[in-house]
Design a protein around this motif. Structure first.
Motif, PDB file in Angstrom:
ATOM      1  N   THR A  39       0.831  -1.209   0.000  1.00 16.74           N
ATOM      2  CA  THR A  39       0.000   0.000   0.000  1.00 16.74           C
ATOM      3  C   THR A  39       0.861   1.252   0.000  1.00 16.74           C
ATOM      4  OG1 THR A  39      -1.669  -1.226   1.257  1.00 16.74           O
ATOM      5  CG2 THR A  39      -1.917   1.165   1.160  1.00 16.74           C
TER       6      THR A  39
ATOM      7  N   ARG B 273      -5.030   8.922   0.575  1.00 14.24           N
ATOM      8  CA  ARG B 273      -5.807   7.845   1.195  1.00 14.24           C
ATOM      9  C   ARG B 273      -4.938   6.602   1.426  1.00 14.24           C
ATOM     10  NH1 ARG B 273      -8.103   3.700  -1.258  1.00 14.24           N
ATOM     11  NH2 ARG B 273      -8.006   4.727  -3.320  1.00 14.24           N
ATOM     12  N   LEU B 274      -4.124   6.255   0.443  1.00  9.45           N
ATOM     13  CA  LEU B 274      -3.274   5.063   0.570  1.00  9.45           C
ATOM     14  C   LEU B 274      -2.152   5.272   1.577  1.00  9.45           C
ATOM     15  CD1 LEU B 274      -3.078   3.962  -3.179  1.00  9.45           C
ATOM     16  CD2 LEU B 274      -4.337   2.847  -1.324  1.00  9.45           C
TER      17      LEU B 274
ATOM     18  N   GLN C 279      -3.713   4.677   4.897  1.00  8.29           N
ATOM     19  CA  GLN C 279      -3.939   3.242   5.112  1.00  8.29           C
ATOM     20  C   GLN C 279      -2.631   2.519   5.428  1.00  8.29           C
ATOM     21  OE1 GLN C 279      -5.931   1.565   1.724  1.00  8.29           O
ATOM     22  NE2 GLN C 279      -7.789   2.804   1.982  1.00  8.29           N
TER      23      GLN C 279
ATOM     24  N   LEU D  25      -1.346   2.743   8.999  1.00  4.72           N
ATOM     25  CA  LEU D  25      -2.029   1.922  10.009  1.00  4.72           C
ATOM     26  C   LEU D  25      -1.364   0.564  10.195  1.00  4.72           C
ATOM     27  CD1 LEU D  25      -5.768   2.640   9.043  1.00  4.72           C
ATOM     28  CD2 LEU D  25      -4.471   3.586  10.974  1.00  4.72           C
TER      29      LEU D  25
END
Length: 385
Positions: A336, A354-355, A358, A361
């Protein structure tokens, strides 16, 4: 005034001393325990009374420790006392013992974690406490891991031929742990690999040493004062250690000349191409893609394919990199993050932000998580202007 004990010297002598005890009749686990006790004795005694020749001193003390630990067995004691008068093996035997110890500690029956711990203890001469601190686990936990590893290899003959590929893999794992606690594992891995290179002329040992030196050369520029990561393209290359780079390139060239290219030589060649560029924009990405092709051919590694996608994105454009990435498994570690980077390069900030968020996380460590969050914040801040 007391003289300081050279702990690096102590650690460098450890494998040879263990090997001598094993040749005298001690089993590996007992020999390793006795040598650890002799190292502690050296730290206590040497500041006030340093020996003229450290190695015989360690052999003598370790052998006495071994005898003391097994004195309850009368027949064994008689055998040990008879062997005590025997001369130590010569330099050639000591070198053979050290090489065999590398193989024993990287035995295929051990898990990678156990092999690393046993290598650091028996070959590296580190204490259980030092290894535990480096891996951020309790000393009792590390002690149990090392004890299990010693039991696993207890019946392995010391003269069995070992697998160089397994040894270099273990040393590579040590190097990748970097630094924590009071032991610099990257520096320790380089020291052990240098030692192994004097014992084995295998081209992959040379390839690993070259790779370590080339990566280690960039270490001063990898982090900012606040501890945050600096991406390779943004690093101050004047802070790279040119001496380590030159040494690594020379070692790599000698290894490649043998025309037996392996995984670590290919990785070192990629690192050398990065080191050769005075500025990030001068990087020869076309050659790097070619070396990743070679690395994929040798290893068929999904991680190598993932890194190749990044290189393709630099050499042929972000769209080409995304196309290469699309052929890979999205569950790969850092997939990602790579996708975020390539979408960022392709001019798609919404998807990239957005990536990046992500990827943060599931980042493997705090520094990388912080870096990915910073990238997402940078893109979002630009979008709001």
């Amino acid at each position: 005034m007391e003289a300081a004990v050279d702990e690096t010297l102590l650690r460098s002598l450890t494998p040879a001393v263990i090997g001598i005890l094993v040749r005298r009749g001690a089993d590996f686990a007992a020999a390793e325990d006795a040598v650890q006790e002799s190292l502690l004795e050296a730290l206590r005694v040497w500041p006030e009374n340093p020996p003229r020749d450290p190695k015989p001193w360690l052999v003598k003390v370790a052998w006495r420790k071994f005898i003391d630990a097994t004195r309850a067995d009368a027949s064994r004691r008689r055998r040990e006392e008879r062997l005590e008068a025997e001369p130590s093996p010569g330099a050639g035997a000591a070198l053979d013992d050290t090489l065999q110890l590398y193989f024993l500690c990287a035995h295929p029956s051990l898990t990678p974690a156990s092999a690393v711990a046993l290598t650091l203890r028996a070959v590296g001469g580190l204490t259980t406490r030092q290894i535990a601190e480096a891996y951020l686990v309790p000393e009792t936990t590390m002690g149990q891991r090392i004890s299990r590893a010693k039991r696993t290899v207890a019946d392995v003959r010391f003269d069995q031929t070992g697998d160089v590929a397994t040894v270099v893999r273990v040393l590579y794992l040590v190097f990748n742990e970097g630094y924590s606690g009071d032991v610099d594992l990257a520096a320790e891995a380089i020291r052990l690999t240098r030692q192994l290179a004097t014992l084995s002329d295998h081209p992959e040992v040379a390839g690993l040493l070259a790779l370590m030196l080339l990566h280690h050369a960039r270490r001063p520029a990898r982090k900012r004062a606040d501890g945050s990561l600096v991406p390779l393209a943004e690093q101050d290359r004047s802070r790279w250690d040119t001496g380590l780079i030159a040494e690594g390139v020379e070692i790599l060239q000698r290894a490649l000349a043998r025309d037996q290219v392996g995984e670590f030589q290919a990785q070192a060649a990629i690192a050398a191409l990065h080191a050769d560029a005075q500025r990030a924009e001068e990087t020869d990405w076309v050659q790097i893609v070619e070396w990743y092709d070679e690395l994929v051919r040798v290893t068929d590694s999904p991680i190598a394919r993932l890194n190749r996608a990044v290189a393709v994105g630099e050499a042929d454009g972000a769209r080409a990199g995304l196309a290469a990435l699309a052929r890979l498994d999205p569950s790969l570690p850092r997939y990602t993050a790579v996708a975020a980077y390539l979408h960022d390069r392709d001019g798609d900030p919404v998807t990239a932000a957005r990536l990046y968020a992500q990827a943060a996380l599931v980042a493997p460590n705090l520094a990388e998580r912080d870096h990915l969050n910073r990238q997402a914040a940078r893109i979002n801040a630009t979008a709001r202007r």
